[in-house]
Scaffold this motif. Sequence first.
Motif, PDB file in Angstrom:
ATOM      1  N   MET A  16      44.221  54.454  68.263  1.00 43.14           N
ATOM      2  CA  MET A  16      45.128  53.308  68.216  1.00 43.14           C
ATOM      3  C   MET A  16      45.109  52.744  66.800  1.00 43.14           C
ATOM      4  SD  MET A  16      44.514  51.219  71.806  1.00 43.14           S
ATOM      5  CE  MET A  16      44.795  49.596  71.135  1.00 43.14           C
ATOM      6  N   LYS A  17      46.283  52.430  66.264  1.00 49.88           N
ATOM      7  CA  LYS A  17      46.359  51.927  64.891  1.00 49.88           C
ATOM      8  C   LYS A  17      45.869  50.486  64.782  1.00 49.88           C
ATOM      9  CE  LYS A  17      51.265  50.747  65.462  1.00 49.88           C
ATOM     10  NZ  LYS A  17      52.643  51.139  65.082  1.00 49.88           N
ATOM     11  N   ASN A  18      45.787  49.789  65.913  1.00 52.84           N
ATOM     12  CA  ASN A  18      45.277  48.414  65.955  1.00 52.84           C
ATOM     13  C   ASN A  18      44.644  48.188  67.321  1.00 52.84           C
ATOM     14  OD1 ASN A  18      47.403  47.769  67.823  1.00 52.84           O
ATOM     15  ND2 ASN A  18      48.793  47.369  66.104  1.00 52.84           N
ATOM     16  N   ARG A  19      44.286  46.957  67.632  1.00 57.42           N
ATOM     17  CA  ARG A  19      43.567  46.664  68.880  1.00 57.42           C
ATOM     18  C   ARG A  19      44.468  46.055  69.948  1.00 57.42           C
ATOM     19  NH1 ARG A  19      38.110  47.642  67.840  1.00 57.42           N
ATOM     20  NH2 ARG A  19      38.051  48.786  65.867  1.00 57.42           N
ATOM     21  N   PHE A  20      45.779  46.286  69.829  1.00 51.44           N
ATOM     22  CA  PHE A  20      46.738  45.750  70.796  1.00 51.44           C
ATOM     23  C   PHE A  20      47.287  46.856  71.692  1.00 51.44           C
ATOM     24  CE2 PHE A  20      46.925  42.664  67.320  1.00 51.44           C
ATOM     25  CZ  PHE A  20      46.847  41.460  68.004  1.00 51.44           C
TER      26      PHE A  20
END
Length: 365
Positions: A16-20
Amino acid sequence: MTDLFTPLSFQHGPAMKNRFMLAPLTNTQSHPDGTLSDDEFAWLTYRAEGGFGLTMTCAAHVQAIGQGFPGQLGVFGDQHLPGLTRLAAAIKAKGSIAALQLHHAGNRSPQELIGQAPVCPSDDPETGARALTLAEVEQLREDFIAAAVRAEKAGFDGVEIHGAHGYVLCQFLSPTLNRREDRYGGSPENRARLVFEIIDGIRARCGANFQLGLRLSPERFGLELAEIIEVARQVLAQGKIDYLDMSLWDVAKEPVEEAFQGRSLMSYFTELDRGQVRLGVAGKIMSGATARQCRADGADYVLIGRAAILHHDFPQKVAADPDFASIALPVTREHLRNERLGPAFVEYMNGWKGFVAQEETAPTA
């Protein structure tokens, strides 16, 4: 560690590129046969475009008899493949991981929708559901696994098993709803058996890079918190899934059961040894500050539901303004239409008390 914009790797498949993560959200926009509609396609791909690291579909039913609501996405037959293939490709093209949630409503399948009595681990007079035979439980297990294989064929990066919210796998976990006397009932181990067998089957029949998640509810729905903590502990210890998604209803709440009060419900799961499995939480995360607090409290990622309905680009808004908070409710139908909710989804949200403004007033001259 509170950063929401560092990548998150998994044991299998892409990071995942971020934590969302987009929470799996009922939207009632699919066609009656479970095939994908343009409205559902638009709603989901707009969230991928809005910066979610992983975009998850609504609960997609793995058997026709397991349908839980009108306009539900299906994954129980090859007739669903063209739409699912189109959807997975578009989500990935927007730079998001594509995940499909596997679901069966059990006794929560409306009889008028499925055309027969719903099914449940045991006879349930309250809903008119009948008990599954042993052969039907084995077929249910097979159909969850087959649906994962179908999702992989369609190009999804992974699937999440829906074991929460009082649906069929949650019903198996419940000591009150599951009164079976075979290997799928009785002890907590037996009641959790189906979940673990589905995990094993998907791992055996899908590719080495296919991601697998599990969603659990820790309380309500006839569940006992101590038992769900133990299921979570075991699934984390086995390390066969990539992520565990805890649906808490409110990430700040204390447990319902008095014996466990005095600390947050979330803390009972963040304290577990998770090995290489990632742990996420969902429940009223409506601002960047709350998302950061979840990270500070030990969650690897957050699942965004209502705030993602209101803002397709919630991650991008938090990136631009760390203190961004979701628009106040109620919102206009026009706001929801602009966020790419189709007419059926807007009407569904209108059923949520206080979500949709009841009148659209014309601007004054």
